[in-house]
Design a protein around this motif. Structure first.
Motif, mmCIF file in Angstrom:
data_model
loop_
_atom_site.group_PDB
_atom_site.id
_atom_site.type_symbol
_atom_site.label_atom_id
_atom_site.label_comp_id
_atom_site.label_asym_id
_atom_site.label_seq_id
_atom_site.Cartn_x
_atom_site.Cartn_y
_atom_site.Cartn_z
ATOM 1 N N THR A 187 0.814 -1.216 0.000
ATOM 2 C CA THR A 187 0.000 0.000 0.000
ATOM 3 C C THR A 187 0.847 1.264 0.000
ATOM 4 O OG1 THR A 187 -0.138 -0.098 2.420
ATOM 5 C CG2 THR A 187 -1.916 -1.148 1.162
ATOM 6 N N GLU A 188 2.042 1.231 0.586
ATOM 7 C CA GLU A 188 2.875 2.432 0.620
ATOM 8 C C GLU A 188 3.355 2.853 -0.764
ATOM 9 O OE1 GLU A 188 5.586 -0.963 2.224
ATOM 10 O OE2 GLU A 188 3.463 -0.377 2.265
ATOM 11 N N ASN A 189 3.195 1.980 -1.754
ATOM 12 C CA ASN A 189 3.578 2.325 -3.123
ATOM 13 C C ASN A 189 2.465 3.065 -3.866
ATOM 14 O OD1 ASN A 189 5.939 0.946 -2.618
ATOM 15 N ND2 ASN A 189 5.231 -0.956 -3.564
ATOM 16 N N ALA A 190 1.343 3.308 -3.178
ATOM 17 C CA ALA A 190 0.197 4.030 -3.748
ATOM 18 C C ALA A 190 -0.315 3.399 -5.046
ATOM 19 C CB ALA A 190 0.541 5.495 -3.970
ATOM 20 N N PRO A 191 -0.572 2.079 -5.070
ATOM 21 C CA PRO A 191 -1.030 1.460 -6.327
ATOM 22 C C PRO A 191 -2.359 2.026 -6.821
ATOM 23 C CG PRO A 191 -1.309 -0.037 -4.471
ATOM 24 C CD PRO A 191 -0.490 1.102 -3.968
ATOM 25 N N GLU A 192 -3.186 2.518 -5.895
ATOM 26 C CA GLU A 192 -4.488 3.051 -6.287
ATOM 27 C C GLU A 192 -4.370 4.362 -7.057
ATOM 28 O OE1 GLU A 192 -3.308 4.931 -2.467
ATOM 29 O OE2 GLU A 192 -3.304 2.876 -3.253
ATOM 30 N N ASP A 193 -3.200 4.995 -7.018
ATOM 31 C CA ASP A 193 -3.000 6.257 -7.737
ATOM 32 C C ASP A 193 -2.609 6.052 -9.201
ATOM 33 O OD1 ASP A 193 -3.593 7.626 -5.452
ATOM 34 O OD2 ASP A 193 -1.512 8.091 -4.934
ATOM 35 N N TYR A 194 -2.360 4.819 -9.596
ATOM 36 C CA TYR A 194 -1.952 4.530 -10.971
ATOM 37 C C TYR A 194 -3.169 4.168 -11.818
ATOM 38 C CZ TYR A 194 2.975 4.384 -9.574
ATOM 39 O OH TYR A 194 4.233 4.714 -9.118
ATOM 40 N N VAL A 195 -3.131 4.593 -13.063
ATOM 41 C CA VAL A 195 -4.200 4.300 -14.013
ATOM 42 C C VAL A 195 -3.605 3.539 -15.190
ATOM 43 C CG1 VAL A 195 -5.971 5.279 -15.526
ATOM 44 C CG2 VAL A 195 -5.457 6.376 -13.335
ATOM 45 N N ARG A 196 -4.285 2.488 -15.598
ATOM 46 C CA ARG A 196 -3.791 1.643 -16.678
ATOM 47 C C ARG A 196 -4.065 2.276 -18.041
ATOM 48 N NH1 ARG A 196 -5.592 -2.010 -20.323
ATOM 49 N NH2 ARG A 196 -4.384 -3.909 -20.676
ATOM 50 N N PHE A 197 -3.066 2.222 -18.927
ATOM 51 C CA PHE A 197 -3.202 2.720 -20.296
ATOM 52 C C PHE A 197 -2.588 1.715 -21.263
ATOM 53 C CE2 PHE A 197 -3.628 6.695 -18.009
ATOM 54 C CZ PHE A 197 -4.507 7.437 -18.780
ATOM 55 N N ASP A 198 -3.167 1.635 -22.441
ATOM 56 C CA ASP A 198 -2.527 0.888 -23.525
ATOM 57 C C ASP A 198 -1.413 1.747 -24.105
ATOM 58 O OD1 ASP A 198 -4.192 -1.309 -23.276
ATOM 59 O OD2 ASP A 198 -5.673 -0.489 -24.665
ATOM 60 N N VAL A 199 -0.274 1.118 -24.385
ATOM 61 C CA VAL A 199 0.888 1.826 -24.906
ATOM 62 C C VAL A 199 1.294 1.204 -26.235
ATOM 63 C CG1 VAL A 199 3.331 2.340 -24.546
ATOM 64 C CG2 VAL A 199 1.733 2.482 -22.629
ATOM 65 N N SER A 200 1.439 2.040 -27.243
ATOM 66 C CA SER A 200 1.901 1.575 -28.545
ATOM 67 C C SER A 200 2.875 2.610 -29.092
ATOM 68 C CB SER A 200 0.718 1.389 -29.507
ATOM 69 O OG SER A 200 1.167 0.925 -30.761
ATOM 70 N N VAL A 201 4.169 2.289 -29.040
ATOM 71 C CA VAL A 201 5.219 3.184 -29.509
ATOM 72 C C VAL A 201 6.208 2.364 -30.324
ATOM 73 C CG1 VAL A 201 7.048 4.797 -28.872
ATOM 74 C CG2 VAL A 201 4.995 4.629 -27.449
ATOM 75 N N LYS A 202 6.306 2.665 -31.610
ATOM 76 C CA LYS A 202 7.201 1.937 -32.509
ATOM 77 C C LYS A 202 6.933 0.436 -32.395
ATOM 78 C CE LYS A 202 10.696 5.560 -32.619
ATOM 79 N NZ LYS A 202 12.104 5.930 -32.440
ATOM 80 N N GLU A 203 7.954 -0.359 -32.041
ATOM 81 C CA GLU A 203 7.764 -1.815 -31.992
ATOM 82 C C GLU A 203 7.108 -2.277 -30.702
ATOM 83 O OE1 GLU A 203 10.721 -0.366 -31.998
ATOM 84 O OE2 GLU A 203 11.649 -0.652 -33.956
ATOM 85 N N THR A 204 6.904 -1.368 -29.746
ATOM 86 C CA THR A 204 6.393 -1.736 -28.429
ATOM 87 C C THR A 204 4.884 -1.559 -28.367
ATOM 88 O OG1 THR A 204 8.445 -1.130 -27.325
ATOM 89 C CG2 THR A 204 6.461 -1.186 -25.972
ATOM 90 N N SER A 205 4.206 -2.602 -27.940
ATOM 91 C CA SER A 205 2.766 -2.542 -27.739
ATOM 92 C C SER A 205 2.448 -3.302 -26.464
ATOM 93 C CB SER A 205 2.025 -3.164 -28.926
ATOM 94 O OG SER A 205 0.632 -3.091 -28.750
ATOM 95 N N GLY A 206 1.815 -2.615 -25.525
ATOM 96 C CA GLY A 206 1.538 -3.275 -24.256
ATOM 97 C C GLY A 206 0.786 -2.359 -23.316
ATOM 98 N N THR A 207 1.112 -2.482 -22.023
ATOM 99 C CA THR A 207 0.397 -1.755 -20.990
ATOM 100 C C THR A 207 1.359 -0.938 -20.149
ATOM 101 O OG1 THR A 207 -1.308 -3.454 -20.848
ATOM 102 C CG2 THR A 207 -1.080 -2.001 -18.953
ATOM 103 N N GLY A 208 0.934 0.247 -19.761
ATOM 104 C CA GLY A 208 1.678 1.065 -18.818
ATOM 105 C C GLY A 208 0.734 1.576 -17.750
ATOM 106 N N TRP A 209 1.287 1.869 -16.572
ATOM 107 C CA TRP A 209 0.496 2.386 -15.454
ATOM 108 C C TRP A 209 1.009 3.770 -15.104
ATOM 109 C CZ3 TRP A 209 -3.619 -0.156 -13.095
ATOM 110 C CH2 TRP A 209 -3.840 -1.471 -13.535
ATOM 111 N N ILE A 210 0.125 4.766 -15.160
ATOM 112 C CA ILE A 210 0.536 6.164 -15.026
ATOM 113 C C ILE A 210 0.047 6.758 -13.708
ATOM 114 C CG2 ILE A 210 0.284 8.486 -15.996
ATOM 115 C CD1 ILE A 210 0.149 7.197 -18.753
#
Length: 324
Positions: free
Chosen positions: A172-195
């Motif tokens: 919980t000290e890492n504040a996981p609830e403050d991150y929002v999931r996004f799809d990421v597609s940059v050049k050859e990379t396609s996946g998920t990032g948490w912002i």
């Protein structure tokens, strides 16, 4: 534990590192002088180094290299990853505030930061590895850039899917609830990032409403300004008429040129990719309708790729201007 090997007389070392990459927002923009750029670079290094030290991450034990407006820092496996998740985001936001309080506007900093971990290889020239490439792609993700652009704070953090699942969300000290999931597609990379925005809140997206006529959004090739009245509704017959018109435009028929058009949209990262052209065009239009002036942005981006007087583009503009 590092694995050392010698190949063709060259010694390399493979090891697992925590990867932290940062980049200055809008480094090349504005009316800056060379001393301004020096102050920005020095401020970035000072802010990051101080944030590492405050977080309990020994800067001198980390590998770090710069590339103009960015820093790549690698921490050995002896440094706990939780310190990057729990302490570094807020510490870096604080050191950025301190820097900005002492500098004029043209020397103030806003940073993007990417967190990842993986195997890297060191040699006499530096470091390399797919994990480093992945971190660099995350740093360039359009959703991260958009999050910082619309934030009231100074820092936007993106964590890889692995780093979020294995490190951040575990405590919980890492504040996981403050991150929002996004799809990421940059050049050859396609996946998920948490912002995460550790020191600011992103404004609520504006409600979808009628796109008003604006003088500053006229397509570059001389086509009429786009208005949509009433708003085209997804899955309606009018919606698919617009899809047909977009798909008929030459620059939207090839995957490469279509991607170039998408890259011009401020919400490019929100568009879901499909290998099938019609499905991809449908996805583009659906996403445009979710953003204020999204359709105007799309037509403007297309117009910059089409020749003056393009009949397919004029048909699209006419269709939209008549409310589809």
């Amino acid at each position: 534990m590092a694995d050392e090997r010698t190949t063709n007389g060259r010694t390399t070392t493979d090891e697992h590192n925590t990867i932290c990459a940062v980049d200055i927002e809008g480094f090349g923009g504005g009316d800056r002088t060379r001393p301004n750029y020096v102050a920005l670079r020095e401020g970035m290094y000072t802010a990051v180094e101080q944030a590492f030290q405050r977080s309990g991450i020994p800067w001198d034990n980390c590998y770090h290299e710069g590339a103009g407006d960015s820093i790549l820092a690698l921490a050995p496996s002896t440094v706990g990853k939780a310190t990057f998740a729990a302490n570094l985001p807020t510490a870096l936001a604080a050191t950025l505030r301190a820097h900005n309080a002492e500098h004029p506007p043209e020397e103030r900093l806003r940073l993007r930061m990417a967190l990842h971990a993986g195997e890297i290889t060191r040699d006499a020239r530096g470091v390399t590895g797919t994990a480093i490439i992945h971190a660099a792609r995350l740093l360039e993700a359009p959703p991260l850039k958009e999050a910082l652009r619309t934030s009231t704070g100074l820092l936007a953090v993106i964590a890889s899917a692995w780093f979020y699942d294995e490190v951040i969300r575990q405590h919980t000290e890492n504040a996981p609830e403050d991150y929002v999931r996004f799809d990421v597609s940059v050049k050859e990379t396609s996946g998920t990032g948490w912002i995460r925005l550790p020191d600011g809140a992103r404004p609520e997206p504006p409600p979808r409403h009628e796109i008003e006529k604006r003088e500053d959004t006229a397509p570059a090739n001389g086509s009429s300004v786009v208005t949509v009245s009433p708003v085209v509704r997804p899955a309606s017959p009018e919606f698919y008429q617009v899809v047909d018109a977009i798909e008929a435009i030459p620059c939207m028929q090839g995957e490469h040129t279509r991607s170039f058009v998408i890259d011009q949209l401020r919400f490019a990262g929100a568009i879901r990719y499909f290998p099938n052209r019609r499905a991809h065009v449908t996805s583009i239009l659906r996403t445009c309708l979710d953003f204020e002036d999204g359709v105007v942005q799309l037509v403007t981006a297309i117009s910059e790729q089409e020749p003056s007087g393009s009949l397919p583009l004029n048909r699209l503009v006419s269709l939209l201007g008549n409310g589809a």
